[in-house]
Design an enzyme around this catalytic site. Structure first.
Site, PDB file in Angstrom:
ATOM      1  N   GLU B  49       0.903  -1.237   0.089  1.00  0.00           N
ATOM      2  CA  GLU B  49      -0.122   0.168  -0.006  1.00  0.00           C
ATOM      3  C   GLU B  49       0.872   1.215  -0.126  1.00  0.00           C
ATOM      4  OE1 GLU B  49      -4.117  -1.728   2.249  1.00  0.00           O
ATOM      5  OE2 GLU B  49      -2.972  -0.063   3.245  1.00  0.00           O
ATOM      6  N   ASP B  60      -5.650  10.337   9.815  1.00  0.00           N
ATOM      7  CA  ASP B  60      -4.742   9.663   9.931  1.00  0.00           C
ATOM      8  C   ASP B  60      -4.093  10.254  11.233  1.00  0.00           C
ATOM      9  OD1 ASP B  60      -3.336   7.893   7.864  1.00  0.00           O
ATOM     10  OD2 ASP B  60      -3.935   9.328   6.470  1.00  0.00           O
ATOM     11  N   TYR B 175     -10.601  -3.645   3.412  1.00  0.00           N
ATOM     12  CA  TYR B 175      -9.810  -3.331   4.645  1.00  0.00           C
ATOM     13  C   TYR B 175     -10.663  -3.024   5.789  1.00  0.00           C
ATOM     14  CZ  TYR B 175      -5.716  -0.677   6.505  1.00  0.00           C
ATOM     15  OH  TYR B 175      -4.814   0.050   7.472  1.00  0.00           O
TER      16      TYR B 175
END
Lengths: 406, 268
Positions: B49, B60, B175
């Site tokens: 990734e 994030d 995911y």
């Protein structure tokens, strides 16, 4: 993308997924989808609940001090020799700006939803103060994210929030201003979704925020319609309001959108001048993109990275704008113009000296544009300006800009 | 068959769990990325990734945020990231590469141009953090045409209805974000992951990768028992950030990935 010349009649945007034409929507990470849907359900329910609306009206009247008056700035109008300028006095609200209309509404919603912790982002600190204020009143824990650059330049508001019991968290990432505070608040929300309500301060963010904040701010325009009718026997020819994220502007505009004779002007911050690139005017000089959960006009580079903005007014210093404004621009219903730092200061001084009203630097952009506009209009025409906040918070900025030692 | 699908099928036959390292393209500088990708493959990565730097990485944590800032200081935008993938492909046409990032750089490039350029560069999958399925109807057909797999996120609070939707729209793998929080957080609860994965498995046959909070070999093995793929990001990026030299950074990320590979292989 195809764009209709005019919004649909009657005006009923956004659609149920939060779209204003191609703008708005829900662009967030999967973890936030559940809390956003939960919020949307609660909001759609309570915005039609008579008991909720009665409590909101009660708080707006007795806590915020609504309705805010409309004032005819006769001396300023006479000086300009053109249209009559009227001011919607949001600066007279509790905490000194329109921001509290929204925080009162969202805090009531948070309480109904059983949330015990409030978070918010703030730039100039006005929304942070308005949030800390309602959190104190309802006894809710409150955390406000604020870029460290803004913490330094808005010290009095930081102290106000702390006195009100809020925790102010300086944000050190990115450009350390409003957009980074918003990022950090979203990160907090992702982490603490179960007990936390995120009070966004402007008509941006993922759906339902742009519609919800608008609906809480639309009290400004609803009152104005009634007051102008009573005062002058008709509605104004033009409305003028400053646009950062755009909550005070949409609050005034929204009840007038179907009223085609009323021309709408949103005033962006041209900073040092649009041509210098140092400004905060995405509608004037940006292009559509996706940031903070919605599609709208943004200030970005050719790779789609968000670029730093500039304005003398911290409240307008944001690289995006509410998606409804993006739609009102494309559809031609509203006009978006810009005013430089220097012009805003002229507006600030003119209103202060001629009417004894010290406007916020954000609102000074609207005043400055209205002054330009009035000169081109007839004496029997009317302009209504949203005086969104008072300028006490800005005296340090004025002093340093003009070389005055306090 | 897409490179991702083929890879997962091959791994299944080998009864091997996929190990997926994440690094941010251009972190700490553009010269580091290609050697790092090859080194990670050598150390046991089954696929990669590759983070596309963004100025406002809302999902994030601080570690990946700083990686984005370091990369952006070198002007590492989406166009240069695609160039890096192309360079990587010159020597490695086997290892699937998934771009992970935010929507705005793709909007700025234009969906059509992005899909074509990503295909030409050799990208296999695209995971766009802030593009939920509800908003992806314009991009999906273009990705499909370019034979690029859209990878979707699932979260602890994803409803059954949403899991089914991701199953319909997603390709390659799903995911699973193992915790409520941002990347690099430290409160991974394996019991929660086990419970949620068994719910997800009932609703999809797609392989499931688990990321967010996988810090060391022990956790990688524990997650590997539950998932088809283990994603490690912040732990690698932390080592890149802490290293005093490029050689040191390479050595440190290879060491970590090898230890995870060994732990994963030991359990199967």
């Amino acid at each position: 993308m195809t764009i209709a010349k005019q919004p649909t009649e009657p005006y009923n945007l956004p659609d149920e997924r939060g779209h204003f034409g191609p703008y708005g929507g829900v662009f967030v990470a999967e973890t936030l989808m559940y809390p956003i849907e939960e919020l949307n359900r609660a909001y759609q329910h309570y915005i039609k609940d008579p008991e909720f609306l009665a409590e909101l009206d009660h708080d707006l009247k007795h806590y915020v001090g609504r309705p805010s008056p409309i004032y005819h700035a006769e001396r300023l109008s006479r000086h300009l020799g053109g249209a009559q300028i009227f001011l919607k006095r949001e600066d007279l609200n509790h905490t000194g700006a329109h921001k509290v209309n929204n925080t009162v509404g969202q805090a009531l919603l948070a309480k109904r939803m059983g949330k015990t912790r409030i978070i918010a982002e703030t730039g100039a600190g006005q929304h942070g103060v308005a949030t800390a204020t309602v959190a104190a009143r309802l006894g809710l824990e409150c955390v406000v994210y604020m870029g460290s650059v803004d913490v330094a330049r808005q010290a009095p508001n930081v102290l106000r929030m702390r006195l009100l019991g809020a925790t102010v968290m300086p944000v050190e990432s990115g450009s350390r201003t409003l957009k980074d505070a918003l990022n950090e608040a979203l990160r907090d929300w992702v982490t603490n979704v179960d007990n936390t309500f995120y009070i966004i301060g402007t008509v941006a963010g993922p759906h339902p925020y742009p519609a919800m904040v608008r609906d809480f701010q639309a009290v400004i325009g609803r009152e104005a319609r009634k007051q102008m009718q009573e005062m002058t026997g008709r509605q104004p020819d033009a409305l003028v309001a400053c646009v950062g994220g755009g909550s005070n502007a949409i609050g005034l505009f929204h009840p007038y959108i179907e009223d085609r004779e009323v021309v709408l002007y949103g005033v962006e911050a041209a900073g040092d001048g649009i041509e210098t690139g140092r400004h905060s005017a995405p509608l004037t000089a940006g292009r559509p993109g996706v940031l903070h959960g919605n599609r709208t006009y943004l200030m970005e580079d050719e790779d789609g990275e968000i670029i730093e903005t500039h304005s003398i007014s911290a409240g307008l210093d944001y690289p995006g704008v509410g998606p409804e404004h993006a739609w009102l621009k494309d559809s031609g219903r509203a006009h978006y113009v810009s005013i430089t730092d220097a012009e805003a200061l002229e507006g600030f001084h003119a209103l202060t000296r001629m009417e004894g009203i010290i406007p916020a630097l954000e609102s000074s952009h609207a005043v400055a544009y209205a002054m330009k506009l009035a000169s081109t209009m007839d004496k029997d025409q009317q302009i209504l300006v949203n005086l969104s906040g008072r300028g006490d918070k800005d005296i340090n900025t004025i002093a340093s800009r003009e070389g005055i030692h306090l | 068959m897409s490179r991702l699908k083929a890879k997962f099928e091959a791994l299944k036959q080998m009864r091997r769990k996929a190990l997926i390292p994440f690094i941010t393209a251009g972190d700490p500088n553009p010269e580091f990325t290609i050697p790092a990708l090859h080194a990670l493959v050598k150390a046991g990565a089954d696929m990669i990734e590759l983070g596309v730097p963004f100025s406002d990485p809302m999902a994030d944590g601080p570690v990946i945020q700083r990686a984005s800032e370091r990369a952006l200081a070198h002007k590492m935008g989406l166009r240069r990231v695609l160039q890096l993938v192309k360079e990587f492909r010159a020597e490695d046409c086997e290892t699937p590469v998934v771009l992970m990032g935010y929507l705005n750089p793709i909007e700025a490039m234009g969906y059509q141009a992005f899909a074509e350029r990503a295909r030409d560069a050799g990208v296999d999958g695209v995971l766009t953090v802030d593009l939920p399925p509800e908003e992806s109807s314009d991009l999906l057909p273009l990705l499909e045409e370019a034979e690029i797999d859209p990878i979707y996120l699932l979260a602890p609070n994803s409803t059954g209805e949403r899991i089914r939707r991701m199953d319909r729209l997603g390709c390659g793998y799903l995911y699973y974000v193992s915790l409520k929080g941002v990347t690099g957080a430290s409160h991974l609860d394996l019991d929660d992951v086990r419970r949620k994965l068994s719910e997800i498995r009932k609703l999809t046959d797609l392989p499931i990768g688990v990321g967010f909070g996988v810090k060391n070999a022990e956790l990688a093995a524990a997650v590997g028992k539950l998932a088809d793929a283990v994603v490690v990001g912040s732990a690698l990026v932390e080592r890149i950030e802490a290293a005093r030299s490029a050689d040191q950074a390479l050595k440190d990320i290879v060491d970590l990935l090898q230890s995870m590979r060994a732990a994963l292989d030991a359990m199967s």
